[in-house]
Design a protein around this motif. Structure first.
Motif, PDB file in Angstrom:
ATOM      1  N   LYS A 189       0.821  -1.207   0.000  1.00  0.00           N
ATOM      2  CA  LYS A 189       0.000   0.000   0.000  1.00  0.00           C
ATOM      3  C   LYS A 189       0.855   1.258   0.000  1.00  0.00           C
ATOM      4  N   ALA A 190       2.158   1.079   0.139  1.00  0.00           N
ATOM      5  CA  ALA A 190       3.103   2.192   0.050  1.00  0.00           C
ATOM      6  C   ALA A 190       4.482   1.601  -0.204  1.00  0.00           C
ATOM      7  N   VAL A 191       5.288   2.357  -0.956  1.00  0.00           N
ATOM      8  CA  VAL A 191       6.668   1.958  -1.226  1.00  0.00           C
ATOM      9  C   VAL A 191       7.575   3.108  -0.809  1.00  0.00           C
ATOM     10  N   ASP A 202      16.777  -1.483  -9.345  1.00  0.00           N
ATOM     11  CA  ASP A 202      15.989  -2.499 -10.041  1.00  0.00           C
ATOM     12  C   ASP A 202      14.575  -2.566  -9.478  1.00  0.00           C
ATOM     13  N   GLU A 203      14.469  -2.651  -8.167  1.00  0.00           N
ATOM     14  CA  GLU A 203      13.156  -2.744  -7.518  1.00  0.00           C
ATOM     15  C   GLU A 203      12.345  -1.470  -7.734  1.00  0.00           C
ATOM     16  N   THR A 204      13.010  -0.330  -7.678  1.00  0.00           N
ATOM     17  CA  THR A 204      12.326   0.957  -7.835  1.00  0.00           C
ATOM     18  C   THR A 204      11.724   1.100  -9.227  1.00  0.00           C
ATOM     19  N   PHE A 205      12.527   0.868 -10.247  1.00  0.00           N
ATOM     20  CA  PHE A 205      12.037   1.082 -11.608  1.00  0.00           C
ATOM     21  C   PHE A 205      11.022   0.026 -12.027  1.00  0.00           C
ATOM     22  N   GLU A 206      11.147  -1.184 -11.501  1.00  0.00           N
ATOM     23  CA  GLU A 206      10.123  -2.188 -11.801  1.00  0.00           C
ATOM     24  C   GLU A 206       8.778  -1.761 -11.234  1.00  0.00           C
ATOM     25  N   ALA A 207       8.778  -1.289  -9.981  1.00  0.00           N
ATOM     26  CA  ALA A 207       7.527  -0.862  -9.352  1.00  0.00           C
ATOM     27  C   ALA A 207       6.950   0.364 -10.054  1.00  0.00           C
ATOM     28  N   LEU A 208       7.795   1.348 -10.385  1.00  0.00           N
ATOM     29  CA  LEU A 208       7.316   2.538 -11.082  1.00  0.00           C
ATOM     30  C   LEU A 208       6.740   2.183 -12.451  1.00  0.00           C
ATOM     31  N   THR A 209       7.360   1.230 -13.128  1.00  0.00           N
ATOM     32  CA  THR A 209       6.851   0.810 -14.437  1.00  0.00           C
ATOM     33  C   THR A 209       5.478   0.173 -14.318  1.00  0.00           C
ATOM     34  N   LEU A 210       5.271  -0.618 -13.288  1.00  0.00           N
ATOM     35  CA  LEU A 210       3.962  -1.248 -13.084  1.00  0.00           C
ATOM     36  C   LEU A 210       2.887  -0.205 -12.826  1.00  0.00           C
ATOM     37  N   ILE A 211       3.216   0.836 -12.069  1.00  0.00           N
ATOM     38  CA  ILE A 211       2.241   1.902 -11.821  1.00  0.00           C
ATOM     39  C   ILE A 211       2.025   2.721 -13.093  1.00  0.00           C
ATOM     40  N   GLN A 212       3.114   3.050 -13.776  1.00  0.00           N
ATOM     41  CA  GLN A 212       3.025   3.852 -14.999  1.00  0.00           C
ATOM     42  C   GLN A 212       2.142   3.182 -16.052  1.00  0.00           C
ATOM     43  N   THR A 213       2.213   1.859 -16.140  1.00  0.00           N
ATOM     44  CA  THR A 213       1.475   1.112 -17.163  1.00  0.00           C
ATOM     45  C   THR A 213       0.132   0.590 -16.665  1.00  0.00           C
ATOM     46  N   ASP A 214      -0.308   1.073 -15.511  1.00  0.00           N
ATOM     47  CA  ASP A 214      -1.600   0.686 -14.936  1.00  0.00           C
ATOM     48  C   ASP A 214      -1.704  -0.802 -14.617  1.00  0.00           C
ATOM     49  N   ARG A 215      -0.562  -1.433 -14.415  1.00  0.00           N
ATOM     50  CA  ARG A 215      -0.586  -2.828 -13.971  1.00  0.00           C
ATOM     51  C   ARG A 215      -0.675  -2.919 -12.454  1.00  0.00           C
ATOM     52  N   MET A 216      -0.482  -1.788 -11.788  1.00  0.00           N
ATOM     53  CA  MET A 216      -0.577  -1.727 -10.338  1.00  0.00           C
ATOM     54  C   MET A 216      -1.221  -0.400  -9.973  1.00  0.00           C
ATOM     55  N   ASN A 234      18.923  11.812 -13.547  1.00  0.00           N
ATOM     56  CA  ASN A 234      18.402  13.077 -14.059  1.00  0.00           C
ATOM     57  C   ASN A 234      16.959  12.848 -14.503  1.00  0.00           C
ATOM     58  N   TRP A 235      16.056  12.939 -13.563  1.00  0.00           N
ATOM     59  CA  TRP A 235      14.653  12.653 -13.822  1.00  0.00           C
ATOM     60  C   TRP A 235      14.078  13.615 -14.857  1.00  0.00           C
ATOM     61  N   ASP A 248       4.555  11.439 -15.516  1.00  0.00           N
ATOM     62  CA  ASP A 248       5.222  10.320 -14.848  1.00  0.00           C
ATOM     63  C   ASP A 248       6.059  10.781 -13.664  1.00  0.00           C
ATOM     64  N   LEU A 249       6.492  12.021 -13.680  1.00  0.00           N
ATOM     65  CA  LEU A 249       7.276  12.547 -12.567  1.00  0.00           C
ATOM     66  C   LEU A 249       6.432  12.740 -11.311  1.00  0.00           C
ATOM     67  N   LYS A 250       5.114  12.622 -11.465  1.00  0.00           N
ATOM     68  CA  LYS A 250       4.220  12.733 -10.320  1.00  0.00           C
ATOM     69  C   LYS A 250       3.918  11.372  -9.680  1.00  0.00           C
ATOM     70  N   LEU A 251       4.492  10.320 -10.239  1.00  0.00           N
ATOM     71  CA  LEU A 251       4.259   8.980  -9.684  1.00  0.00           C
ATOM     72  C   LEU A 251       4.961   8.796  -8.346  1.00  0.00           C
ATOM     73  N   PHE A 252       5.950   9.637  -8.048  1.00  0.00           N
ATOM     74  CA  PHE A 252       6.709   9.519  -6.806  1.00  0.00           C
ATOM     75  C   PHE A 252       6.932  10.895  -6.209  1.00  0.00           C
ATOM     76  N   GLN A 253       7.298  10.897  -4.926  1.00  0.00           N
ATOM     77  CA  GLN A 253       7.586  12.141  -4.211  1.00  0.00           C
ATOM     78  C   GLN A 253       8.884  11.986  -3.440  1.00  0.00           C
ATOM     79  N   PHE A 254       9.630  13.050  -3.345  1.00  0.00           N
ATOM     80  CA  PHE A 254      10.834  13.056  -2.518  1.00  0.00           C
ATOM     81  C   PHE A 254      10.461  13.441  -1.085  1.00  0.00           C
ATOM     82  N   VAL A 255      11.041  12.747  -0.130  1.00  0.00           N
ATOM     83  CA  VAL A 255      10.855  13.068   1.287  1.00  0.00           C
ATOM     84  C   VAL A 255      12.207  12.959   1.982  1.00  0.00           C
ATOM     85  N   GLU A 256      12.272  13.523   3.172  1.00  0.00           N
ATOM     86  CA  GLU A 256      13.516  13.469   3.937  1.00  0.00           C
ATOM     87  C   GLU A 256      13.359  12.772   5.271  1.00  0.00           C
TER      88      GLU A 256
END
Length: 272
Positions: A189-191, A202-216, A234-235, A248-256
């Protein structure tokens, strides 16, 4: 767990024990005589790969179902990021400087586990790769809160032993990276992604790809450490080149911080 619907049949455990007590003869010593499900050499043959893939999918799924785990919050991050108390032994100054994310991962996991315990440990269970570094911090934070956490380990030449904070009954071991990554995301429910190396990328881009392609489904996807992530990737250049869309740059957020991440997760699910 025994299935009463098949209780009228002799169970596999009984036959396995019986088969091991037969007289010692050339026939019973031959590999062909072994029960197929009790023959490790047979199960490790190349032709049995589809069966092994299925087993790795089923075992963690069945155990988590039996434990009532409905959702997880996943922590990805580097195995080499040290506990701040031991940062003097880090391989590089950068790793030593990144050690404060160990504390943030630990704090985040502790607070999420406290929330999880309000659901009897069913929702938002912390899940990590089960190893050292950020993974250890995540499991350690859950342990600090007195709750359970999941470790999805994988057999590697190095860093293959589970950290000591993973809940023993939820510590799984994998041969196949693909099935392990499925289990990271099946209940997520959160990554939360902390600084890391090839495995984390590897894990990050696989998960982002699944969200980007509406598979998740979209979910809070939080990248801890903007300075780190914008330095190594360089996003904006990806968007400017047209290889991804600006959306696609809105699929994730930076936090500290852990608190910032928890606020985003709470807000996201309060609005659903």
């Amino acid at each position: 767990m025994k299935d009463d619907r098949t209780s009228q049949f002799r169970d596999a455990h009984s036959d396995r024990n019986t088969a091991e007590q037969v007289p010692d003869t050339p026939q019973t010593r031959a590999p062909a005589y072994r029960l197929a499900f009790n023959d490790n050499d047979f199960l490790c043959r190349d032709e049995l790969r589809p069966v092994r893939l299925q087993l790795e999918l089923l075992k963690p799924e069945m155990i988590q179902n039996e434990r009532g785990i409905e959702s997880t919050v996943v922590l990805f991050g580097g195995a080499r990021i040290p506990d701040p108390e031991h940062k003097e032994g880090a391989r590089t100054k950068t790793l030593a400087d990144l050690s404060h994310y160990y504390d943030e991962a630990r704090k985040f996991a502790q607070k999420m586990t406290e929330k999880s315990m309000q659901t009897y440990g069913r929702e938002f269970v912390v899940a990590t790769g089960g190893g050292p570094g950020v993974m250890e911090a995540g499991n350690r934070g859950a342990h600090d809160a007195g709750g359970n956490s999941i470790g999805l380990n994988i057999v590697l030449p190095h860093e293959q032993a589970p950290n000591e904070y993973v809940t023993p009954g939820l510590c799984f071991n994998f041969h196949y990276f693909a099935i392990r990554k499925m289990h990271f995301l099946m209940r997520a429910k959160a990554v939360c992604v902390f600084p890391g190396g090839f495995g984390t990328l590897d894990e990050t881009f696989e998960a982002l790809t699944l969200i980007q392609t509406d598979r998740m489904k979209p979910m809070p996807f939080l990248m801890f450490g903007k300075e780190f992530w914008t330095k190594i990737i360089n996003w904006e250049a990806l968007s400017e080149a047209g290889t991804i869309s600006p959306e696609d740059l809105k699929l994730f957020q930076f936090v500290e911080t852990a608190d910032e991440a928890i606020d985003i997760i709470d807000t996201f699910y309060s609005e659903i």
